[in-house]
Design an enzyme around this catalytic site. Structure first.
Site, short mmCIF file in Angstrom:
data_model
loop_
_atom_site.label_atom_id
_atom_site.label_comp_id
_atom_site.label_asym_id
_atom_site.label_seq_id
_atom_site.Cartn_x
_atom_site.Cartn_y
_atom_site.Cartn_z
N HIS A 130 0.77 10.75 4.94
CA HIS A 130 1.52 10.28 3.79
C HIS A 130 1.33 11.21 2.59
CE1 HIS A 130 2.74 7.52 0.50
NE2 HIS A 130 3.56 7.06 1.42
N LYS A 131 2.37 11.36 1.82
CA LYS A 131 2.33 12.27 0.68
C LYS A 131 1.27 11.88 -0.34
CE LYS A 131 5.98 9.78 -1.82
NZ LYS A 131 7.33 9.88 -2.43
N PHE A 132 0.84 10.61 -0.29
CA PHE A 132 -0.20 10.15 -1.21
C PHE A 132 -1.42 11.07 -1.16
CE2 PHE A 132 -4.08 7.64 -1.90
CZ PHE A 132 -3.86 7.18 -3.19
N TRP A 133 -1.87 11.40 0.06
CA TRP A 133 -3.09 12.19 0.20
C TRP A 133 -2.89 13.65 -0.18
CZ3 TRP A 133 -7.22 9.66 -0.04
CH2 TRP A 133 -7.29 8.37 0.47
N VAL A 154 -4.58 -7.09 0.24
CA VAL A 154 -3.23 -7.50 -0.16
C VAL A 154 -2.83 -8.68 0.72
CG1 VAL A 154 -0.82 -6.81 -0.35
CG2 VAL A 154 -2.62 -5.16 -0.86
N SER A 209 4.71 -5.48 2.67
CA SER A 209 5.89 -4.62 2.62
C SER A 209 6.19 -4.17 1.19
CB SER A 209 7.11 -5.36 3.19
OG SER A 209 7.39 -6.51 2.39
N LYS A 210 5.53 -4.78 0.21
CA LYS A 210 5.75 -4.43 -1.20
C LYS A 210 5.01 -3.15 -1.60
CE LYS A 210 8.14 -8.16 -2.27
NZ LYS A 210 9.55 -8.08 -2.75
N LEU A 258 1.86 -2.59 -2.31
CA LEU A 258 0.97 -2.77 -3.45
C LEU A 258 -0.31 -1.95 -3.32
CD1 LEU A 258 1.24 -6.65 -3.97
CD2 LEU A 258 2.29 -4.84 -5.35
N VAL A 318 -21.87 -1.82 2.48
CA VAL A 318 -21.90 -3.29 2.54
C VAL A 318 -20.49 -3.83 2.51
CG1 VAL A 318 -22.60 -5.37 1.31
CG2 VAL A 318 -24.13 -3.42 1.43
#
Length: 706
Positions: free
Chosen positions: A180-183, A319, A325-326, A328, A706
């Site tokens: 994913h482009k996030f990383w 979540v 699917s939102k 978040l 933990v």
């Protein structure tokens, strides 16, 4: 103390991304005690290695075209290639890796378990017989033959293949997360990064910045949702978090178990000394105010080899199932990151089971059966073929009572001694938290609960901590475990799995012959409490902050007092301790952990869980821990470093999943195509270390999540 965070399988991209997720103890038929590894299975090359191969192929094509060109060294490109090939073969031979394709194919055939008996040499049989005799006596050694050795290897290969197939299927499901482009936008190590070779290459990926350069507005949420800060001191809000986690948090792959966090547990974890209220973040439905998502961070000082810094542990990312699917989760991660940046912290640690860019360490879950009958009934473990339930239960019986002189529960008066012992012990590892006495008191004693009138145990107890005090009043050992039950989702007979998790432990046997281990390391310590005198500066970081320095400028300054800092002086690293120290450590830890198991049984726990961090590999087999099907991968946010050994490699197939093994393979390839002496030395060291069974040395990872 480290946190867990995660969501179920279908939680969107970053639900795993920044979550520190120790998954619930999953049902596993591999609960039987592990067998010693007899051979190293062939290793799969990872995508990065494939890329290297392609680059090497390109280089070879170039060399063919320029073979007649003589370089400054008087050699043609073809001659240089041949020279490097010979050097690589020599290095492999020196390290016992085989020097030819024939050697490699023989190794694959042997490791596959499908080899004929003739492929197993008499020398191999003799080596195994000697090893078995040392552990189990001459009768067992005489039973080792080529025929049954081939069968054992075949069984090991089946275990390896089953484990790798399971992990491969999970990774395919998680591939979208890693890609994913996030990383690609985050300050994390990438598979395409050049490997870290020298210590001065380790450190922050991005520099810290002042608060005014940090985004000031919260990240936008989808319509109908709003941000909220959760007050964990508010019983109502804490109950909302508990309810959210109870219904929506991490489940195992078969949806049979789910962590059941109590309010007391959440209070213990989330109120770590120095915690920030702005790091406890929730999302509500704007119209109903229902809490539907949560994420949190816990402040810690983290040491990675010789460098320490302030960091956040990302925990409890959750979540609501109906809202996944939102998307978040990615927004939650970015928002908690923003809040950490605003308070001057720019580094984090988190764990997940899946592979993301890029694991710094990997460990495996192990489980020690206590209530064998119940675990079999709920499908947590299986009864071996042709074994009765009665015999199965008897396998895991423990002594009727503990037999460790000086054993007692830890009290507040022990904090100074325990803190010092822990700091010295934890300094041995490549990666570990740095705990002040104040933090030691919190993580080991604040979860004791309240005494129950007329009964044993305590109401709301989360942690159990014990010390061993010698006749002189000195604490020589400590160990702790915590309670984290799981709800059983598909059983009519049992509703809860009462699980204990191994926490921190320490012993002074590793400091034999150290004249400083029994005395104060610094004259600034108060003689009565062992803590820094009130007339002395409390810590480098506290002094800098008091002088007006901004928090973002103090990330590399320690929270430890000068007295506490001195406790870490002159401690040998885990992988440089002599054999007699490792032998003494193994003996002592087996006694301590056996005592812990008896205590856990007496407090009605069904199972004791752990992962292969710290020195756990030294006692897992003898104490009848069995490997589970879960793996825990450790990630560092905004920190570049070499991988850290996580105790992997004792079981078939583990080497293929170990970042250290992958790094060693990568460096070996690089060493074969470079004249850099630093690279060659590091490659040789890595390959040699990778060949050592962790059951002999432990691990370099000192973090318990933990």
């Amino acid at each position: 103390m480290s946190g867990i965070a995660g969501t179920s399988q279908d939680t969107s991209v970053a639900a795993s991304a920044s979550s520190s997720s120790t998954r619930p103890a999953a049902a596993s038929s591999s609960i039987a005690p592990p067998s010693p590894s007899l051979t190293t299975a062939p290793v799969k090359e990872q995508e990065q290695d494939d890329d290297d191969d392609q680059e090497n192929d390109d280089e070879e094509e170039e060399e063919e075209g320029t073979a007649a060109i003589t370089g400054a060294d008087g050699l043609t490109a073809k001659q240089r290639k041949k020279k490097k090939s010979k050097a690589a073969a020599k290095l492999r031979k020196k390290l016992g890796l085989g020097g030819s394709p024939t050697d490699a194919s023989e190794g694959k055939l042997l490791a596959s378990g499908s080899s004929r008996e003739g492929k197993i040499s008499d020398e191999v049989v003799s080596q195994v017989q000697r090893a078995v005799q040392a552990e189990h006596g001459s009768v067992a050694a005489n039973a080792v033959t080529k025929a049954n050795l081939a069968k054992v290897m075949a069984m090991m290969n089946l275990e390896r293949d089953a484990m790798l197939k399971s992990q491969d299927s999970k990774q395919k499901a998680q591939k979208a997360i890693a890609d994913h482009k996030f990383w690609k936008t985050q300050p994390v190590m990438k598979p395409t990064d050049a490997p870290v070779v020298k210590s001065d290459q380790e450190g922050s990926i991005e520099a810290s910045v002042p608060p005014e350069q940090v985004r000031q507005e919260p990240y936008p949420l989808p319509a109908d949702f709003e941000w909220v800060m959760i007050d964990v001191d508010n019983e109502g809000e804490l109950k909302e978090v508990y309810d959210l986690l109870s219904a929506n948090y991490v489940e195992d792959d078969d949806a049979t178990f789910r962590f059941d966090y109590s309010p007391e547990f959440l209070h213990w974890v989330l109120k770590h000394p120095g915690y920030q209220k702005t790091w406890h973040i929730g999302v509500r439905v704007a119209s109903t105010k229902k809490l539907v998502a949560f994420i949190s961070g816990i402040p810690h000082e983290l040491r990675v080899r010789e460098k320490s810094y302030q960091s956040t542990e990302i925990n409890f990312l959750c979540v609501h199932k109906k809202l996944r699917s939102k998307r978040l989760a990615p927004v939650l991660i970015k928002e908690v990151t923003r809040q950490c940046h605003l308070t001057g912290v720019f580094h984090a640690i988190y764990t997940v089971g899946s592979v993301l860019p890029t694991p710094v360490s990997c460990s495996r879950y192990y489980h020690r059966t206590i209530n064998a009958k119940k675990l079999a009934e709920i499908g947590f473990s299986a009864i071996p073929h042709n074994m009765s339930m009665e015999a199965h239960v008897k396998r895991f019986e423990l002594p009727a009572k503990t037999n460790l002189p000086g054993l007692r529960e830890m009290e507040r008066r022990d904090v100074a001694q325990v803190g010092k012992l822990m700091r010295r012990y934890m300094r041995r590892f490549d990666m570990a938290p740095r705990f002040s006495d104040h933090e030691v008191e919190h993580i080991l004693l604040s979860g004791r609960g309240e005494a129950c009138q007329g009964g044993r145990g305590r109401k709301g107890q989360v942690t159990w901590t014990y010390v061993v005090e010698n006749s002189e009043g000195r604490i020589t050992d400590m160990f702790a475990f915590y309670s984290l039950p799981s709800s059983i989702l598909d059983s009519d007979k049992h509703q809860s799995l009462n699980a204990a998790y191994l926490f921190y432990y320490a012993t002074d046997v590793v400091f034999q012959g150290d004249c400083d281990c029994d005395s104060d390391s610094s004259g600034v310590c108060d003689a009565e409490t062992g803590r820094a005198s009130t007339s002395q500066p409390s810590s480098e970081r506290a002094v800098a902050l008091a002088a007006g320095k901004a928090a973002w400028q103090c990330n590399s300054l320690t929270n430890l007092t000068s007295c506490e800092l001195a406790d870490e002086a002159r401690v040998a690293a885990w992988d440089s301790e002599p054999a007699h120290i490792k032998t003494a450590l193994k003996t002592r830890l087996n006694l301590l952990i056996n005592t812990l198991l008896i205590i856990a049984r007496d407090h009605d726990f069904d199972v004791v869980n752990c992962v292969t961090v710290m020195d756990n590999a030294l006692f897992l087999q003898q104490q009848k821990f069995g490997p589970g099907d879960g793996f825990l991968r450790f990630y560092l946010f905004n920190w570049r470093t070499k991988p850290v050994a996580g105790g992997m490699g004792a079981r078939p197939g583990e080497a293929e999943l170990d970042p250290v093994q992958a790094y060693a393979r990568s460096m070996a390839k690089r060493a074969a195509h470079t004249d850099d002496d630093d690279v060659k030395r590091l490659a040789e060291q890595l390959i040699r270390n990778a060949a050592i069974n962790p059951a002999e040395v432990g691990s370099g990872n000192g973090i318990v999540m933990v």
